[in-house]
Each structure stands twice: as structure tokens, then as C-alpha cells.
Scaffold this active site. Sequence first.
Site, PDB file in Angstrom:
ATOM      1  CG  LEU A 184     -37.207  -9.093 -11.722  1.00 13.78           C
ATOM      2  CD1 LEU A 184     -37.082  -8.486 -13.103  1.00 13.78           C
ATOM      3  CD2 LEU A 184     -36.863 -10.572 -11.768  1.00 13.78           C
TER       4      LEU A 184
ATOM      5  N   GLY B 211     -36.249   2.755  -6.877  1.00 14.75           N
ATOM      6  CA  GLY B 211     -37.524   2.055  -6.959  1.00 14.75           C
ATOM      7  C   GLY B 211     -37.364   0.553  -6.879  1.00 14.75           C
ATOM      8  NE  ARG B 212     -40.858  -3.197  -3.529  1.00 20.02           N
ATOM      9  CZ  ARG B 212     -40.399  -4.036  -2.605  1.00 20.02           C
ATOM     10  NH1 ARG B 212     -39.414  -3.650  -1.809  1.00 20.02           N
ATOM     11  NH2 ARG B 212     -40.896  -5.249  -2.469  1.00 20.02           N
TER      12      ARG B 212
ATOM     13  CG  ASP C 122     -24.456   4.596 -14.686  1.00 17.71           C
ATOM     14  OD1 ASP C 122     -23.269   4.583 -14.303  1.00 17.71           O
ATOM     15  OD2 ASP C 122     -25.379   4.103 -14.028  1.00 17.71           O
TER      16      ASP C 122
END
Length: 679
Positions: free
Chosen positions: A357, A363-364, A476
Site C-alpha cells: 500500500l 516501514g512498508r 499528529d
Amino acid sequence: MSIAYKNMLSKVMLMLLLVSNLESSAELNFTYNGFSSANLSLNGLANIARNGLLELTNNTKLSIGHAFHPTRINFKNSSNGTALSFSTSFVFAILSDVPALKGHGMAFVIAPNLGLREGSAGEYLGVFNSQNDGKSTNHIFAIEIDTNYVPVFNDPNDNHVGIDINSISSEVTSSAGYHDDNNNGAFRSLSLFSGKAMQIWLEYDGSNKKIHVTLAPTKVAKPKIPLLSLAHDLSPILDEFMYVGFSACTGSVLESHHYVLGWSFSIGGQAQELKISQIARLPHIGPKKRSMVLTIVLPVISVVMFVLAFTSLAFFIRRKRKLAEVVEDWEREYGPQRFKYKDLHVATKGFKDKELLGSGGFGRVYRGILPNSKIEIAVKRVSHESRQGMKEFVAEIVSMGRLRHRNLVSLLGYCRRKGELLLVYDYMPNGSLDRYIHGQPKVRLDWKQRFQVIKGVALGLFYLHEGWEQVVIHRDIKASNVLLDADFNGRLGDFGLARLYDHGTDPETTHVVGTLGYLAPEQFRAAKATPSSDVFSFGAFLLEVACGRRPIEVNADNEEITLVEWVFARWREGQILEAADPNLGSSKHVAEEVDLVLKLGLLCSHIEPSARPSMRQVVQILEREAPLPDMSSLRLSFKTRMFARGFEDIQMPYPSSSNSGSMLTQSSTVSDMLLSGGR
């Protein structure tokens, strides 16, 4: 009139009275130690299993199950119209195909009609709906056993019991548990969603007008101290003849199975004690445990079979090493929150690129489908080469995994393997709000959709600040961290920077993290994140959604434009609606709501933390339950004051319109947009 005629007339009247009361008099008491031979009125998902369990729901989405005693019961003294004393006891259980996911609850109901045809699924438990909730004409009394948290219904948490009178908003409510008679009445918490059978006792004293509700595990005798007590006359609520039964429902995801194992009811006396030893066992729900036996001993070994066995063993060893994961003793207590790496490997098709995605410094992220439950998930792979602080970090992940709110992206669990940590989230098919505000999507969100997203994020943030067992500071909040589910409902996600602390304590000082343009100025002075600093970020988010612009942009002359200062200037000129996104429409209703959101965004962005509203106040203002505070005294030279008092010592670049994700930390997070369908 002759004496004989009078006697005959008296006998006729007596017979008519007996006939009129025949229905109720036969139904004053009943007991079901299992429902195999029970004559109940069932509709919706409700059915009686072969072993005698009354199953109210299965895993069908957005559906209702009702089970009622088929005949009416006389609840009032016909001579004076007062409600009679009554009591009931029943054993229930709530199970789920996926233990980490909670669904909706169930209720015991006394209603004037059979079936509750107007009841809605989801948070209304199949009893009420948005139109009739709270109306005195309902004549409904219920005991809710709820595993869902809805702040607008005054729920204390997602694990509570309540007494409901004509409304899903309880008259009195409490976290699930019981008072232990063997330990001086100490309160013992219970999880309604544990999958274990529990027993409830309900008693109404018609003379003293008092209601008592008691809860306990089936192995514990009825506690002396009730869980709930309420002084309330039920005479105006109950009709003379009423129906009694149960209601349960499912929501928009595959979820709870609601069971009733035994039931006893009595008018005018104590309900008969249930025989727990005679009731049926609960079924196994969810995937079956796989056997750990992986070696097959062959009776006859030949040279050829030896070669084949050796080859198979070598393949198995290689695969086991490939799927190996780190499991330490302190992690075993986390149970369902810890996913097996093998299941995640299968779900993501071996973490193939076609399931990717997105990726970033943190990270992935891959899309996946769990092999047993078929639930869509998003898996984030994070490097964790250092073991220092890992136990505390995982404990915080598991703690946040217990956050459950319809406007939060759920962190379902985690897995550790070699040098990486895998985080498992809900999958959001419509991607991040950022794509619909700043990108070029095929579908743009109109104002009605944007306003609904704003209210949803506000409710989610209110839950983080005040509605959970600890205070959660998100740190955030921005459009790219707001994800949209299949129905375009907004969910706040990406808790990679979040911090927890106990209610009533002060948050610890930490390093400055977040996204420039959303950071409150006091974070640079004190390096401390608070609920008020989250409110500041939410204010920037409000302006971002209403204006369709990023908090900080660079114009053609390479000058930085601060959105809050720009909107403040429009407001000071009396033309605040000129700041709104021109794609929102110009109807009177839209203009009123946009005006409200823009002004609320300015209040939340106030440079002084004490001048900002709390998220509780924000929700009340958005729901029109409280007026917008007076803004005549608002003086906000935002850019000049903020930079002079807070930003002068920070040497970090501002994010441009093409790089809004720049973070003030070396551990930058992947936006939860990567957990969605956006490629």
C-alpha cells in the site's frame, strides 16, 4: 331483583373475570434451564440450537435478533394501576469470531408489543431507533449489556451494564463487574466480551419502587451488593400487560454471537433459581487451534521413502526458519493481541509487492486478508534492531490496541520476528482524507461529508482525552492521518507518536515530534504534549478541511503563507467565508456550518493553551449543544507571536504543499493513508 338472579349474575361476572385473567395468570412464573422445548416467539437472527442454546445473533452484518415469551404478562394491579413486583434471572454469553474485535451488546426488554419491529441495529441494540429514542410513549424498560462505547449516550466505556427507561441513554450505568462477598464486597471487574457465561439478576420492588441489577460469573453465588440500584416507579412506564424477552444486534463488521443459556421469571415473587449444571455448553467460535504435531512417523521405511522424508524435513526446516518469530515469556500474557507471523505471511501473500500500500521512513505497509476470519487488515513492517525498551514499547502497543471507538482506526495487534515488528490495523478502503482535500481523486467530498468527518474525528479525539482509562495524546492530528472507511466515515489513525498517561497526572516532558503547521507553540517552549496541544492541531485540521489548503504553503513569490493567520485576517475583515473552499457550495445551511467550523478552528488555534476549548466543548459546539464562545476579544497575530515566542530556536524546514509530511523527529511515521486502499 331475585336472589337467584343475583347469584347467577355474580357467577357470570366471576367467569368473565377468570377468562380475562386466564392469559396472565398462567404466565406469572416460568423457568428454562435450556430452551430445547421452549415455546418462544423468535424473529430476525434468533434461533434455538439443537443443544438448547438460545442464539440471538450470528455474524451477519447489521442484523437484529429478538426472542420473547409468546404471551403477555400482567404487570399491574388492576385496582390501583401500580406496577407489581417482579424478578428475573438469566445466563448469557457474548462471543466473537475475532477476539480482538468487539461488536455490539444485547438487552433484556419489557415491551408493550411483540418483536420490537422499530428497533435499529448497531448502538440501539435492536430496541430503539434514532426517531423514538427518549420518547415517553415507548413504554419500554430494558437492562442493556453493552460492549460498545457511544459518548452521546453517556456510556462510561465499552464494557458496561445499564438500566434503560424509554431510551438507550441509561438512567444509571456501571462498568461490568460484581462485589465479592468473600472479600468484604471488593469490586471485581468482568469482561462482557470474554466469551464466558455470566448471570444477571433483576429485581423490582413494587412497594418501595426500587430496581436492583446484579451481575456475577456463573460459578459465583448471587452477590449481596447489587451492581446497579435505582429508585424509580415503573407504574407510568409499564402497561397493564407487557411482553418480556431479549434483543441483540450486529454492526457493520463480522462480530458478536449473543447467547442466552437459561432464563427464569416471576411476578410477585422471587424467580426460581437456575440449575447451572443442566444448561448447555457454549459452542467454539472462531478458528480451531492447529495441532503442533508436524512430524508423521511412517510404519515402513524404505530407501526411497527415506530420501523423500529427508527432503521433506529439509524443506520444513527452511520454512520454519523463514517464518520464525520472536516470542518471549513476558509476551504470552497478551494472547489475542499477538498475531502469528505465519498468519500474516499468508494474509499478505508473502508480503508481495502487489499487496504493498505504501512505504516510508517508518516501514512498508501491506494489505492482507486473515486466512481464517477473512477480515481485511493492513500490516505495517517496522524495523526494531535494538532490544532496548522493547518490552515497554510492546506493552504500550497492546495498551493502545484496547482502544475501541467507531472513529478510531483500531490497532488489532502485533507480531515480532527477527529484526522487525509488525503492527496489524483495520483496513480502510477509501484511503486518507488528505487525498480528497489536496489530491485529485475521482470523487470529491462535499461539505456534508466533510462536516461528518470533522464531527467523527472530534468524537474520536474526545474519547482519547477523556473517555478511556488513560489519557491518550495523539500528537499528529492532520488530514493525512484521518482515514475513511467504506461509508466515508472519518477515523483518526496513526498512533505511532501517541503517548499515554494516567488521568489526574501531568504528561512527561519529551522531545518535540509532529508535523510543522500543526504543532502548538508551547510544545517548542516546554517540549510537553498535552490535550490542549492536540486541540491546537485539531484547529489546524478544521481550517485545512474547510479551506482546502494546507496549514503552511509557499506562494509563487516563495513566501510562506500560514493558513490560520490568513483565515484570521478574513475574520477580522468580517469576510471569513471568503476563506472557505470554493468547491463546498453556497447554500445558507452550508454557509452556517462552514462559518462555525472556521471560527472554531481559530479558537482551537489560539496561541494561549488556556484560551482553547477542550474536546468535550468542541463536540458540544459541533453538535449545537453549546454556543460558540464570544470571539470579540480574540487577538491573534499568529505568525508573528508564534515565531517570536516559540520557533526562534528551531532550525527545521517547513513542509511545503508538496511535502506536508515532514516530521520534527528522526523516527518519521508512515501516514495511515498507507493502511488504506490508496496506492
